[in-house]
Design a protein around this motif. Structure first.
Motif, PDB file in Angstrom:
ATOM      1  N   THR A 251       0.825  -1.200   0.000  1.00  0.00           N
ATOM      2  CA  THR A 251       0.000   0.000   0.000  1.00  0.00           C
ATOM      3  C   THR A 251       0.865   1.259   0.000  1.00  0.00           C
ATOM      4  OG1 THR A 251      -0.151   0.084   2.414  1.00  0.00           O
ATOM      5  CG2 THR A 251      -1.863  -1.179   1.244  1.00  0.00           C
ATOM      6  N   VAL A 252       0.298   2.336  -0.467  1.00  0.00           N
ATOM      7  CA  VAL A 252       1.013   3.619  -0.522  1.00  0.00           C
ATOM      8  C   VAL A 252       1.438   4.085   0.876  1.00  0.00           C
ATOM      9  CG1 VAL A 252       0.792   6.062  -1.128  1.00  0.00           C
ATOM     10  CG2 VAL A 252      -0.004   4.311  -2.715  1.00  0.00           C
ATOM     11  N   PRO A 253       0.575   4.007   1.904  1.00  0.00           N
ATOM     12  CA  PRO A 253       1.027   4.472   3.224  1.00  0.00           C
ATOM     13  C   PRO A 253       2.226   3.680   3.754  1.00  0.00           C
ATOM     14  CG  PRO A 253      -1.338   4.089   3.244  1.00  0.00           C
ATOM     15  CD  PRO A 253      -0.832   3.638   1.922  1.00  0.00           C
ATOM     16  N   TYR A 254       2.209   2.360   3.567  1.00  0.00           N
ATOM     17  CA  TYR A 254       3.325   1.528   4.031  1.00  0.00           C
ATOM     18  C   TYR A 254       4.615   1.917   3.311  1.00  0.00           C
ATOM     19  CZ  TYR A 254       5.889  -2.700   5.382  1.00  0.00           C
ATOM     20  OH  TYR A 254       6.809  -3.576   5.907  1.00  0.00           O
ATOM     21  N   LEU A 255       4.545   2.017   1.985  1.00  0.00           N
ATOM     22  CA  LEU A 255       5.731   2.356   1.201  1.00  0.00           C
ATOM     23  C   LEU A 255       6.213   3.776   1.498  1.00  0.00           C
ATOM     24  CD1 LEU A 255       4.712   0.677  -2.170  1.00  0.00           C
ATOM     25  CD2 LEU A 255       6.377  -0.148  -0.483  1.00  0.00           C
ATOM     26  N   THR A 256       5.286   4.678   1.776  1.00  0.00           N
ATOM     27  CA  THR A 256       5.662   6.047   2.147  1.00  0.00           C
ATOM     28  C   THR A 256       6.457   6.056   3.448  1.00  0.00           C
ATOM     29  OG1 THR A 256       3.711   6.960   1.055  1.00  0.00           O
ATOM     30  CG2 THR A 256       4.753   8.337   2.743  1.00  0.00           C
ATOM     31  N   LEU A 257       5.958   5.338   4.456  1.00  0.00           N
ATOM     32  CA  LEU A 257       6.659   5.289   5.744  1.00  0.00           C
ATOM     33  C   LEU A 257       7.993   4.556   5.618  1.00  0.00           C
ATOM     34  CD1 LEU A 257       3.592   4.648   8.047  1.00  0.00           C
ATOM     35  CD2 LEU A 257       4.996   6.716   7.957  1.00  0.00           C
ATOM     36  N   LEU A 258       8.023   3.472   4.854  1.00  0.00           N
ATOM     37  CA  LEU A 258       9.278   2.740   4.650  1.00  0.00           C
ATOM     38  C   LEU A 258      10.314   3.621   3.957  1.00  0.00           C
ATOM     39  CD1 LEU A 258      10.902   0.115   4.830  1.00  0.00           C
ATOM     40  CD2 LEU A 258       9.857  -0.558   2.650  1.00  0.00           C
ATOM     41  N   ASN A 259       9.893   4.340   2.938  1.00  0.00           N
ATOM     42  CA  ASN A 259      10.794   5.251   2.237  1.00  0.00           C
ATOM     43  C   ASN A 259      11.302   6.340   3.177  1.00  0.00           C
ATOM     44  OD1 ASN A 259      12.093   6.469  -0.093  1.00  0.00           O
ATOM     45  ND2 ASN A 259      10.474   8.000   0.000  1.00  0.00           N
ATOM     46  N   TYR A 260      10.424   6.901   3.979  1.00  0.00           N
ATOM     47  CA  TYR A 260      10.813   7.951   4.917  1.00  0.00           C
ATOM     48  C   TYR A 260      11.841   7.426   5.923  1.00  0.00           C
ATOM     49  CZ  TYR A 260      10.362  11.878   8.108  1.00  0.00           C
ATOM     50  OH  TYR A 260      10.627  12.963   8.898  1.00  0.00           O
ATOM     51  N   VAL A 261      11.570   6.244   6.465  1.00  0.00           N
ATOM     52  CA  VAL A 261      12.473   5.665   7.465  1.00  0.00           C
ATOM     53  C   VAL A 261      13.827   5.342   6.850  1.00  0.00           C
ATOM     54  CG1 VAL A 261      12.859   3.615   8.893  1.00  0.00           C
ATOM     55  CG2 VAL A 261      10.678   4.794   8.994  1.00  0.00           C
TER      56      VAL A 261
END
Length: 179
Positions: A129-139
């Motif tokens: 999902t976009v939220p998961y990938l967004t947080l993973l990218n940020y981290v």
């Protein structure tokens, strides 16, 4: 000549008042909870027509804390470290606070990830999902001490910074991902 200049100033003043009045009216309409707000079609990112729903219809009652840990090749995971998302507020933030957009984007991603994880039984689907990938990218971009080949895991927790007696609660733990 002076009369036409005065009329021009008066007309420009009235146009400015009308423009700001229209903007205020559209901004008020934007706050209503409607299914298909036409203002979203005009301004999809809410840059010119703001959307202030921090207090209504459902007020925010907690903060999200984003933590991560790193695992080197076949090693033990490091202790959890927090990525400071929320900047301490200063008086100047009443006028100018560009970091607030980053905070809001991460809050929205965390909130959506939490809701998606609750609705979905298949954990593999959540990772796409976009939220998961967004947080993973940020981290992965903010994590310190990460080398190529390491694996990163993030944890999403809720806390009530305004109530120090309330302990943070882990709400989502990701899988490990190779960098």
């Amino acid at each position: 000549m002076e009369r036409s200049v005065a009329r021009g100033h008066r007309l420009s003043g009235l146009l400015a008042i009308a423009g700001f009045g229209a903007w205020l009216g559209v901004s008020v309409l934007q706050q209503l909870n409607r299914r298909d707000p036409w203002s979203k079609r005009l301004d999809p990112s809410s840059v010119f027509v703001p959307e202030w729903k921090f207090f209504a219809p459902t007020p925010v009652r907690h903060d999200y804390n984003l933590l991560y840990r790193v695992e080197a090749d076949h090693g033990e995971p490091s202790p959890w470290r927090e990525i400071g998302i929320i900047e301490p507020r200063r008086t100047g933030h009443l006028v100018w606070h560009p970091g607030r957009r980053e905070e809001k984007a991460l809050f929205d991603a965390a909130n959506e990830l939490f809701r998606t994880a609750q609705r979905t039984e298949n954990r593999d689907q959540v990772r796409l999902t976009v939220p998961y990938l967004t947080l993973l990218n940020y981290v992965t971009n903010r994590a310190e001490g990460v080398k190529s080949g390491d694996r990163v895991q993030f944890l999403l927790a809720t806390s009530a910074s305004h109530e120090p007696d309330v302990r943070p609660e882990a709400v989502y733990v990701s899988s490990f991902h190779r960098i």
